[in-house]
Design an enzyme around this catalytic site. Structure first.
Site, PDB file in Angstrom:
ATOM      1  N   VAL A 154       0.835  -1.210   0.000  1.00 32.93           N
ATOM      2  CA  VAL A 154       0.000   0.000   0.000  1.00 32.93           C
ATOM      3  C   VAL A 154       0.868   1.258   0.000  1.00 32.93           C
ATOM      4  CG1 VAL A 154      -1.864   1.229   1.163  1.00 32.93           C
ATOM      5  CG2 VAL A 154      -1.782  -1.266   1.267  1.00 32.93           C
ATOM      6  N   ARG A 204      11.191  -0.891   7.289  1.00 31.20           N
ATOM      7  CA  ARG A 204      12.230  -1.644   8.003  1.00 31.20           C
ATOM      8  C   ARG A 204      13.587  -1.560   7.293  1.00 31.20           C
ATOM      9  NH1 ARG A 204       8.565  -6.692   9.420  1.00 31.20           N
ATOM     10  NH2 ARG A 204       8.292  -6.451   7.185  1.00 31.20           N
ATOM     11  N   GLU A 218     -10.305   5.127   6.071  1.00 30.02           N
ATOM     12  CA  GLU A 218     -11.175   4.572   5.022  1.00 30.02           C
ATOM     13  C   GLU A 218     -10.640   3.254   4.468  1.00 30.02           C
ATOM     14  OE1 GLU A 218     -14.332   6.069   3.656  1.00 30.02           O
ATOM     15  OE2 GLU A 218     -14.202   3.911   3.452  1.00 30.02           O
ATOM     16  N   VAL A 257     -11.279  -0.879   6.033  1.00 30.18           N
ATOM     17  CA  VAL A 257     -12.383  -1.815   5.809  1.00 30.18           C
ATOM     18  C   VAL A 257     -12.739  -1.832   4.323  1.00 30.18           C
ATOM     19  CG1 VAL A 257     -14.753  -2.436   6.407  1.00 30.18           C
ATOM     20  CG2 VAL A 257     -13.299  -1.330   8.113  1.00 30.18           C
ATOM     21  N   ILE A 292     -13.491   0.503  -1.190  1.00 30.17           N
ATOM     22  CA  ILE A 292     -14.925   0.852  -1.086  1.00 30.17           C
ATOM     23  C   ILE A 292     -15.109   1.913   0.007  1.00 30.17           C
ATOM     24  CG2 ILE A 292     -17.244  -0.026  -0.584  1.00 30.17           C
ATOM     25  CD1 ILE A 292     -16.310  -2.799  -1.448  1.00 30.17           C
ATOM     26  N   GLY A 324      -0.863 -15.015  -4.857  1.00 29.41           N
ATOM     27  CA  GLY A 324      -0.607 -13.890  -3.941  1.00 29.41           C
ATOM     28  C   GLY A 324      -1.859 -13.346  -3.277  1.00 29.41           C
ATOM     29  N   GLU A 341      -1.898 -15.280   2.234  1.00 31.65           N
ATOM     30  CA  GLU A 341      -0.584 -15.258   2.875  1.00 31.65           C
ATOM     31  C   GLU A 341      -0.054 -16.686   2.992  1.00 31.65           C
ATOM     32  OE1 GLU A 341       0.818 -12.424   4.117  1.00 31.65           O
ATOM     33  OE2 GLU A 341      -0.889 -11.128   3.636  1.00 31.65           O
ATOM     34  N   ASP A 352      -9.718 -11.608  10.166  1.00 34.61           N
ATOM     35  CA  ASP A 352      -9.587 -10.362   9.400  1.00 34.61           C
ATOM     36  C   ASP A 352     -10.969  -9.729   9.187  1.00 34.61           C
ATOM     37  OD1 ASP A 352      -8.029  -8.564   7.449  1.00 34.61           O
ATOM     38  OD2 ASP A 352      -9.596  -9.415   6.163  1.00 34.61           O
ATOM     39  N   LYS A 411     -12.653  -6.003  10.722  1.00 34.43           N
ATOM     40  CA  LYS A 411     -13.351  -5.004   9.907  1.00 34.43           C
ATOM     41  C   LYS A 411     -14.786  -4.826  10.408  1.00 34.43           C
ATOM     42  CE  LYS A 411     -10.444  -6.232   5.992  1.00 34.43           C
ATOM     43  NZ  LYS A 411     -10.291  -7.159   4.873  1.00 34.43           N
TER      44      LYS A 411
HETATM   45  N1  LIG Z   1      -2.366  -4.943   1.009  1.00 37.17           N
HETATM   46  C1  LIG Z   1      -3.665  -4.696   0.963  1.00 37.17           C
HETATM   47  O1  LIG Z   1      -4.328  -5.014  -0.027  1.00 37.17           O
HETATM   48  C2  LIG Z   1      -4.351  -4.011   2.111  1.00 37.17           C
HETATM   49  C3  LIG Z   1      -5.717  -3.722   2.019  1.00 37.17           C
HETATM   50  C4  LIG Z   1      -6.351  -3.038   3.064  1.00 37.17           C
HETATM   51  C5  LIG Z   1      -5.613  -2.691   4.166  1.00 37.17           C
HETATM   52  N2  LIG Z   1      -4.290  -3.021   4.245  1.00 37.17           N
HETATM   53  C6  LIG Z   1      -3.568  -2.629   5.447  1.00 37.17           C
HETATM   54  O2  LIG Z   1      -2.531  -1.729   5.083  1.00 37.17           O
HETATM   55  C7  LIG Z   1      -1.429  -1.883   5.954  1.00 37.17           C
HETATM   56  C8  LIG Z   1      -0.198  -2.169   5.102  1.00 37.17           C
HETATM   57  O3  LIG Z   1      -0.415  -3.345   4.359  1.00 37.17           O
HETATM   58  P1  LIG Z   1       0.594  -3.801   3.203  1.00 37.17           P
HETATM   59  O4  LIG Z   1      -0.103  -4.873   2.480  1.00 37.17           O
HETATM   60  O5  LIG Z   1       1.100  -2.632   2.473  1.00 37.17           O
HETATM   61  O6  LIG Z   1       1.750  -4.448   4.077  1.00 37.17           O
HETATM   62  P2  LIG Z   1       3.224  -4.845   3.593  1.00 37.17           P
HETATM   63  O7  LIG Z   1       3.293  -4.970   2.124  1.00 37.17           O
HETATM   64  O8  LIG Z   1       3.633  -6.002   4.434  1.00 37.17           O
HETATM   65  O9  LIG Z   1       4.105  -3.568   4.009  1.00 37.17           O
HETATM   66  C9  LIG Z   1       4.350  -3.244   5.346  1.00 37.17           C
HETATM   67  C10 LIG Z   1       5.360  -2.124   5.355  1.00 37.17           C
HETATM   68  O10 LIG Z   1       5.580  -1.736   6.697  1.00 37.17           O
HETATM   69  C11 LIG Z   1       6.974  -1.760   6.968  1.00 37.17           C
HETATM   70  N3  LIG Z   1       7.171  -2.192   8.331  1.00 37.17           N
HETATM   71  C12 LIG Z   1       6.778  -3.341   8.906  1.00 37.17           C
HETATM   72  N4  LIG Z   1       7.172  -3.382  10.187  1.00 37.17           N
HETATM   73  C13 LIG Z   1       7.825  -2.228  10.405  1.00 37.17           C
HETATM   74  C14 LIG Z   1       8.498  -1.694  11.517  1.00 37.17           C
HETATM   75  N5  LIG Z   1       8.603  -2.358  12.669  1.00 37.17           N
HETATM   76  N6  LIG Z   1       9.060  -0.460  11.402  1.00 37.17           N
HETATM   77  C15 LIG Z   1       9.004   0.236  10.238  1.00 37.17           C
HETATM   78  N7  LIG Z   1       8.388  -0.254   9.131  1.00 37.17           N
HETATM   79  C16 LIG Z   1       7.825  -1.456   9.229  1.00 37.17           C
HETATM   80  C17 LIG Z   1       7.571  -2.752   5.993  1.00 37.17           C
HETATM   81  O11 LIG Z   1       8.949  -2.441   5.809  1.00 37.17           O
HETATM   82  P3  LIG Z   1       9.870  -3.253   4.772  1.00 37.17           P
HETATM   83  O12 LIG Z   1       9.262  -3.029   3.420  1.00 37.17           O
HETATM   84  O13 LIG Z   1      11.203  -2.602   4.884  1.00 37.17           O
HETATM   85  O14 LIG Z   1       9.829  -4.672   5.215  1.00 37.17           O
HETATM   86  C18 LIG Z   1       6.709  -2.528   4.766  1.00 37.17           C
HETATM   87  O15 LIG Z   1       7.234  -1.477   4.009  1.00 37.17           O
HETATM   88  C19 LIG Z   1      -1.822  -3.007   6.913  1.00 37.17           C
HETATM   89  O16 LIG Z   1      -2.370  -2.469   8.079  1.00 37.17           O
HETATM   90  C20 LIG Z   1      -2.874  -3.766   6.153  1.00 37.17           C
HETATM   91  O17 LIG Z   1      -3.757  -4.462   6.992  1.00 37.17           O
HETATM   92  C21 LIG Z   1      -3.648  -3.651   3.244  1.00 37.17           C
END
Ligand SMILES: NC(=O)c1ccc[n+]([C@@H]2O[C@H](COP(=O)([O-])OP(=O)(O)OC[C@H]3O[C@@H](n4cnc5c(N)ncnc54)[C@H](OP(=O)(O)O)[C@@H]3O)[C@@H](O)[C@H]2O)c1
Length: 440
Positions: free
Chosen positions: A15, A46, A131, A134, A138, A189, A192, A203, A207
């Site tokens: 994201v 990270r 927004e 959840v 949407i 993908g 997980e 999950d 929501k």
């Molecule tokens: N992906 C989706 O479709 C989706 C949909 C709705 C909501 N969300 C929500 O959006 C959020 C992000 O999701 P995502 O899918 O983008 O996750 P992601 O791809 O796993 O990315 C997580 C990011 O956070 C960084 N991170 C993790 N732990 C950290 C720490 N301790 N300190 C600093 N940075 C840290 C990671 O760093 P590195 O890259 O360096 O490892 C990575 O850049 C989550 O809350 C998720 O539930 C995601």
């Protein structure tokens, strides 16, 4: 033009990286729309050296999320790291405590700490917007929090986990087992490596807890959600559902009842001709039933970098467009002190139709016994059939499918327990609740 709105982004994964790309590519167009530029001034993740497919070389890098939340050079802290605990919690608290607006996509954090964080936001005159948390792209939060103000909401329900919906859709379309479809979801993908959080319903529950609070004006009660995942759904259930005119979906449902508010996440049979039954694959859908508007159904992409970043971007633009000193919309639609205590309706008092699949020894009197046990518990049957797809094998166990008229969970549990005591059941009975949309 007003001063630029300065954004700090913690988390540059799926994201976060999409958001950076969109904010950079549309910098000028957004400045025109919002009346001020939106500049990314600080980021953290990270691994500083990871290639994220976006150019962050001109943006200040912070070694950790807390340092980013505390920098003077941001107006908005965008939390896209995930996780109910650290470092997201402390960083978000730090930003709000300074009066810095927070935008997050983190449903796990909100399900556990949402009300406390909303309180902190109010105390310090900051916004807490979420927004993206959840149903991804949407705009359901805004719909509940703002657009439907004044409506009394009776039920909100939806398909809020793309992984589960993908698996159930594929099982039905291709006649494959749950395990085979889960593997395919992982290969693509959509799931997980450890899919438990999705397929066991947690999950969706996170929501749902947020939607419940918004819909009913209550404190978040994520721990009071009745939870069943989809791991137990077999291809036989899916075929039987289709034969009876239903489709199985993992729904999160929150409903106002005479005994309180029901919150439940479980596999659910929905009528095949309902709109929600047509929501396939990774797509999400949320339905809201209210007294003034009637039924509102929103369908769209529930996950993915762009869809989720689109929702985050909407929250950012709201802040960019707001006039200085304008009254803030409270995070959960009303001031935290005006939120009502959550009164839980127990699952035993749930009322609705039920699908019950029983594998029984082929003995005379079984049909009659099942019908009697149902009648003893005042359950009226819409149908009781030997499942037509079952090969007729006079010696082997047979499958009997029951569909009940509206009854209570308590009655169904008692009837099934007494049937179990009869000694003719093979394996565990399958019980699936039926949910009927207000309108098809
Ligand atoms: N992906 C989706 O479709 C989706 C949909 C709705 C909501 N969300 C929500 O959006 C959020 C992000 O999701 P995502 O899918 O983008 O996750 P992601 O791809 O796993 O990315 C997580 C990011 O956070 C960084 N991170 C993790 N732990 C950290 C720490 N301790 N300190 C600093 N940075 C840290 C990671 O760093 P590195 O890259 O360096 O490892 C990575 O850049 C989550 O809350 C998720 O539930 C995601």
């Amino acid at each position: 033009m007003a001063d630029a709105l300065k954004i700090g982004i913690a988390g540059l994964g799926t994201v976060g990286a999409s958001l950076v790309r969109i904010l950079q590519e549309r910098h000028e167009a957004l400045a025109t729309t919002c009346g001020r530029a939106i500049d990314i001034t600080a980021v953290t993740a990270r691994d500083r050296n990871r290639d994220r497919g976006v150019d962050i070389s001109a943006i200040d890098w912070h070694e950790d999320a807390l340092s980013l939340a505390q920098t003077a050079d941001i107006d908005v802290f965008v939390e896209l790291m995930g996780g109910a605990g650290e470092p997201a919690l402390t960083a978000v608290k730090a930003a709000l405590s300074r009066g810095v607006h927070v935008i997050t996509a983190n449903k796990a954090l909100l399900a556990s700490h949402g009300i406390a964080l909303a309180g902190l936001a109010e105390e310090h005159g900051a916004l807490l917007n979420y927004e993206a948390a959840v149903a991804g792209g949407i705009p359901v939060i805004k719909a509940l929090r703002e657009s439907l103000t004044g409506n009394t909401i009776s039920r909100v329900y939806g398909i809020m986990n793309g992984t589960c919906n993908y698996i159930l859709t594929k099982m039905e379309k291709e006649g494959l087992s749950f395990e085979a479809c889960l593997k395919e979801a992982q290969r693509l993908g959509y799931a997980e490596a450890d899919p438990a959080f999705d397929i066991e319903g947690n999950d969706t529950a996170h929501k749902l807890s947020i939607l419940t609070s918004l819909a009913f004006g209550t404190a978040i009660a994520a721990d009071d959600i009745y939870l069943e995942g989809i791991t137990n759904i077999s291809i036989d259930d899916i075929h039987a559902a289709a034969d009876l005119g239903y489709r199985i979906k993992l729904l999160g449902v929150a409903q106002r009842t005479d005994s309180g508010i029901e919150q439940r996440v479980h596999p659910t049979m929905v009528p095949l001709d309902s709109v929600i039954a047509q929501v396939d694959g990774v797509t999400n859908a949320v339905a809201i039933e209210s007294d003034i508007l009637g039924e509102l159904l929103m369908v769209g992409p529930g996950a993915g970098g762009n869809a989720t970043a689109s929702a985050v971007l909407g929250d950012i633009a709201d802040i960019a467009k707001s006039r200085p000193g304008a009254q803030h919309v409270p995070a959960f639609g009303r001031p935290v002190t005006a939120l009502l205590p959550y009164k839980q309706a127990q699952i035993q008092s749930h009322e609705g139709g039920y699908f019950i699949r029983l594998k029984v020894l082929d003995k005379t009197g079984v049909f009659a016994s099942i019908a009697t046990r149902m009648a003893e518990n005042r359950i009226s049957l819409e149908s009781i059939v030997q499942h037509s797809k079952q090969p007729v094998d006079t010696d082997g166990p047979q499958t009997i499918i029951l569909v009940t008229h509206a009854t209570t969970e308590d009655s169904v549990r008692k009837a099934v327990a007494s049937i179990k005591g009869e000694g003719y059941l093979v394996g565990e009975p399958q019980v699936i609740r039926i949910e009927r949309p207000k309108t098809a």
